[in-house]
Scaffold this motif. Structure first.
Motif, PDB file in Angstrom:
ATOM      1  N   GLY A  37       0.825  -1.207   0.000  1.00 25.31           N
ATOM      2  CA  GLY A  37       0.000   0.000   0.000  1.00 25.31           C
ATOM      3  C   GLY A  37       0.855   1.251   0.000  1.00 25.31           C
ATOM      4  N   ALA A  38       1.864   1.274   0.870  1.00 22.54           N
ATOM      5  CA  ALA A  38       2.764   2.421   0.940  1.00 22.54           C
ATOM      6  C   ALA A  38       3.582   2.550  -0.340  1.00 22.54           C
ATOM      7  CB  ALA A  38       3.699   2.282   2.141  1.00 22.54           C
ATOM      8  N   SER A  39       3.968   1.417  -0.919  1.00 23.71           N
ATOM      9  CA  SER A  39       4.780   1.448  -2.144  1.00 23.71           C
ATOM     10  C   SER A  39       4.005   2.054  -3.307  1.00 23.71           C
ATOM     11  CB  SER A  39       5.244   0.032  -2.500  1.00 23.71           C
ATOM     12  OG  SER A  39       6.045  -0.505  -1.473  1.00 23.71           O
ATOM     13  N   ILE A  40       2.746   1.672  -3.458  1.00 31.18           N
ATOM     14  CA  ILE A  40       1.926   2.211  -4.541  1.00 31.18           C
ATOM     15  C   ILE A  40       1.660   3.690  -4.328  1.00 31.18           C
ATOM     16  CG2 ILE A  40      -0.337   2.101  -5.649  1.00 31.18           C
ATOM     17  CD1 ILE A  40       1.489  -0.175  -6.413  1.00 31.18           C
ATOM     18  N   LEU A  41       1.432   4.079  -3.083  1.00 27.63           N
ATOM     19  CA  LEU A  41       1.196   5.493  -2.783  1.00 27.63           C
ATOM     20  C   LEU A  41       2.436   6.316  -3.122  1.00 27.63           C
ATOM     21  CD1 LEU A  41      -0.983   7.331  -1.608  1.00 27.63           C
ATOM     22  CD2 LEU A  41       0.017   6.985   0.643  1.00 27.63           C
ATOM     23  N   ARG A  42       3.608   5.790  -2.792  1.00 28.93           N
ATOM     24  CA  ARG A  42       4.854   6.488  -3.105  1.00 28.93           C
ATOM     25  C   ARG A  42       5.080   6.546  -4.618  1.00 28.93           C
ATOM     26  NH1 ARG A  42       9.301   8.324  -0.652  1.00 28.93           N
ATOM     27  NH2 ARG A  42      11.295   8.235  -1.735  1.00 28.93           N
ATOM     28  N   LEU A  43       4.711   5.475  -5.324  1.00 29.28           N
ATOM     29  CA  LEU A  43       4.852   5.468  -6.774  1.00 29.28           C
ATOM     30  C   LEU A  43       4.012   6.579  -7.399  1.00 29.28           C
ATOM     31  CD1 LEU A  43       5.881   4.017  -9.365  1.00 29.28           C
ATOM     32  CD2 LEU A  43       3.744   2.733  -9.326  1.00 29.28           C
ATOM     33  N   PHE A  44       2.791   6.746  -6.904  1.00 30.74           N
ATOM     34  CA  PHE A  44       1.922   7.807  -7.417  1.00 30.74           C
ATOM     35  C   PHE A  44       2.543   9.174  -7.165  1.00 30.74           C
ATOM     36  CE2 PHE A  44      -1.701  10.755  -6.831  1.00 30.74           C
ATOM     37  CZ  PHE A  44      -2.275  10.637  -8.090  1.00 30.74           C
TER      38      PHE A  44
ATOM     39  N   THR B 133       1.782   7.655   7.451  1.00 31.74           N
ATOM     40  CA  THR B 133       1.101   6.864   8.467  1.00 31.74           C
ATOM     41  C   THR B 133       1.254   5.378   8.182  1.00 31.74           C
ATOM     42  OG1 THR B 133      -0.997   6.508   9.618  1.00 31.74           O
ATOM     43  CG2 THR B 133      -1.132   6.876   7.271  1.00 31.74           C
ATOM     44  N   ILE B 134       1.667   5.008   6.956  1.00 29.18           N
ATOM     45  CA  ILE B 134       1.962   3.620   6.614  1.00 29.18           C
ATOM     46  C   ILE B 134       3.347   3.569   5.974  1.00 29.18           C
ATOM     47  CG2 ILE B 134      -0.417   2.833   6.337  1.00 29.18           C
ATOM     48  CD1 ILE B 134      -0.150   3.321   3.345  1.00 29.18           C
ATOM     49  N   GLY B 135       3.928   2.385   5.940  1.00 24.26           N
ATOM     50  CA  GLY B 135       5.224   2.224   5.300  1.00 24.26           C
ATOM     51  C   GLY B 135       6.379   2.235   6.289  1.00 24.26           C
TER      52      GLY B 135
ATOM     53  N   GLY C 250      24.154  -1.458   9.319  1.00 24.14           N
ATOM     54  CA  GLY C 250      22.700  -1.680   9.351  1.00 24.14           C
ATOM     55  C   GLY C 250      21.903  -0.675   8.550  1.00 24.14           C
ATOM     56  N   ASP C 251      22.507  -0.122   7.514  1.00 19.83           N
ATOM     57  CA  ASP C 251      21.832   0.919   6.731  1.00 19.83           C
ATOM     58  C   ASP C 251      20.473   0.489   6.204  1.00 19.83           C
ATOM     59  OD1 ASP C 251      24.032   2.459   7.182  1.00 19.83           O
ATOM     60  OD2 ASP C 251      24.685   2.591   5.095  1.00 19.83           O
ATOM     61  N   ALA C 252      20.333  -0.793   5.856  1.00 22.87           N
ATOM     62  CA  ALA C 252      19.090  -1.264   5.250  1.00 22.87           C
ATOM     63  C   ALA C 252      18.046  -1.704   6.275  1.00 22.87           C
ATOM     64  CB  ALA C 252      19.384  -2.414   4.281  1.00 22.87           C
ATOM     65  N   ASN C 253      18.379  -1.667   7.561  1.00 21.74           N
ATOM     66  CA  ASN C 253      17.400  -2.034   8.589  1.00 21.74           C
ATOM     67  C   ASN C 253      16.200  -1.095   8.516  1.00 21.74           C
ATOM     68  OD1 ASN C 253      19.259  -3.905   9.352  1.00 21.74           O
ATOM     69  ND2 ASN C 253      19.793  -2.949  11.298  1.00 21.74           N
ATOM     70  N   LEU C 254      15.009  -1.661   8.676  1.00 22.67           N
ATOM     71  CA  LEU C 254      13.782  -0.892   8.513  1.00 22.67           C
ATOM     72  C   LEU C 254      13.120  -0.550   9.842  1.00 22.67           C
ATOM     73  CD1 LEU C 254      12.201  -2.931   5.556  1.00 22.67           C
ATOM     74  CD2 LEU C 254      13.376  -0.721   5.411  1.00 22.67           C
ATOM     75  N   ALA C 255      12.414   0.567   9.844  1.00 19.69           N
ATOM     76  CA  ALA C 255      11.608   0.977  10.997  1.00 19.69           C
ATOM     77  C   ALA C 255      10.317   1.585  10.470  1.00 19.69           C
ATOM     78  CB  ALA C 255      12.357   1.992  11.856  1.00 19.69           C
ATOM     79  N   PRO C 256       9.197   1.391  11.163  1.00 23.46           N
ATOM     80  CA  PRO C 256       7.923   1.947  10.700  1.00 23.46           C
ATOM     81  C   PRO C 256       7.907   3.471  10.808  1.00 23.46           C
ATOM     82  CG  PRO C 256       7.667   1.007  12.876  1.00 23.46           C
ATOM     83  CD  PRO C 256       9.040   0.629  12.420  1.00 23.46           C
ATOM     84  N   LEU C 257       7.351   4.112   9.801  1.00 25.80           N
ATOM     85  CA  LEU C 257       7.209   5.565   9.839  1.00 25.80           C
ATOM     86  C   LEU C 257       6.220   5.981  10.921  1.00 25.80           C
ATOM     87  CD1 LEU C 257       7.132   6.080   5.994  1.00 25.80           C
ATOM     88  CD2 LEU C 257       8.831   7.089   7.519  1.00 25.80           C
ATOM     89  N   ASP C 258       5.253   5.125  11.201  1.00 25.42           N
ATOM     90  CA  ASP C 258       4.277   5.356  12.272  1.00 25.42           C
ATOM     91  C   ASP C 258       4.405   4.200  13.252  1.00 25.42           C
ATOM     92  OD1 ASP C 258       2.092   5.530  13.921  1.00 25.42           O
ATOM     93  OD2 ASP C 258       0.590   5.544  12.327  1.00 25.42           O
ATOM     94  N   ILE C 259       4.997   4.440  14.399  1.00 28.81           N
ATOM     95  CA  ILE C 259       5.289   3.374  15.349  1.00 28.81           C
ATOM     96  C   ILE C 259       4.033   2.813  15.995  1.00 28.81           C
ATOM     97  CG2 ILE C 259       5.591   4.890  17.359  1.00 28.81           C
ATOM     98  CD1 ILE C 259       7.934   3.103  18.198  1.00 28.81           C
TER      99      ILE C 259
END
Length: 257
Positions: A60-67, A133-135, A169-178
């Motif tokens: 969902g976040a990926s498609i929103l970012r693509l737009f 809020t997502i991603g 750990g550059d590629a480690n991920l964290a939620p934008l909205d915890i």
């Protein structure tokens, strides 16, 4: 990441192939652009997206970012009537993307200026930022914020440091909205008020500047946020669209026809 990439590619290829079968028209963007050539396009696209997001929530976040990129050069959320008929470009520019799309290190003045250059107001920018809020974000994009900046909640910074070391750990991920990383809601703004914005550019929206009042309003008024976000998405979709004989509808979203 590989699974996400495959899912994005499958969905985008499906959508591109679907739209490549519709009749070409010289009309401008219209909410009923495919009314006669593909009457069920909205249902088909919605079902494809639901199936894809159920397999990979990050989609969902990926498609929103693509737009977002295209227009500038349990997910849920608000709904709006989308003006259709926007065509794909026959060229692409990585340098344009790098210079015209705000970086996670951007200041508030830079954010406002870059959105203004596309015909979007500071209020539009603040509403559209709510897509965070997502991603998720990579450690390398927020490391400086959690280690070197002071406009951040200390406990939040400590939590993020646990998975984003000062080195590596550059590629480690964290939620934008915890709070609710897989739900589209106004928690993003609550986080900003509490100094828990993950990116420097996020927290810039609530840092003693011109957008503080709007951020605080969205943090307590989800209805206003959803309304303004939908309106801003329509405005963004109308940024310099290619229509008629300009551009093309790609059969493969990764390459020109």
């Amino acid at each position: 990441m590989a699974s996400l990439t495959r899912n994005v590619f499958v969905v985008l290829t499906f959508l591109c192939v679907l739209l490549s079968f519709v009749c070409f028209s010289n009309a401008q963007l219209s909410t009923n652009f495919y009314g006669s050539s593909c009457r069920n396009v909205a249902v088909i696209v919605r079902n494809a997206m639901r199936q894809a997001v159920s397999r990979e929530q990050r989609l969902g976040a990926s498609i929103l970012r693509l737009f977002f990129h295209d227009c500038f050069v349990n997910v849920g959320g608000p709904t709006w009537t989308v003006p259709l008929g926007r065509r794909d470009a026959r060229t692409a520019s990585q340098s344009a993307a790098n210079t015209q799309i705000p970086a996670p290190t951007s200041s508030l003045s830079t954010l406002i200026s870059m959105f203004s250059a596309k015909g979007l107001s500071a209020a539009d920018m603040t509403a559209l930022s709510g897509s965070h809020t997502i991603g998720q974000a990579r450690c390398t994009t927020f490391r400086t914020h959690i280690y070197n900046e002071t406009n951040i909640d200390t406990q939040f910074a400590a939590t993020r440091r646990a998975t984003c070391p000062a080195s590596g750990g550059d590629a480690n991920l964290a939620p934008l909205d915890i709070q609710t990383p897989n739900r589209f809601n106004n928690d993003y703004y609550e986080n900003l008020v509490a100094r828990r914005g993950l990116l420097h550019s996020d927290q810039e929206l609530f840092n003693g500047g011109s957008q503080d009042a709007l951020v605080r309003s969205y943090s307590t008024n989800a209805v206003a946020f959803r309304r303004d976000f939908a309106a801003a998405m329509v405005k963004m979709g109308n940024i310099s669209p290619l229509t008629g004989t300009n551009g093309e509808i790609r059969r493969n979203c990764r390459a020109i026809n």
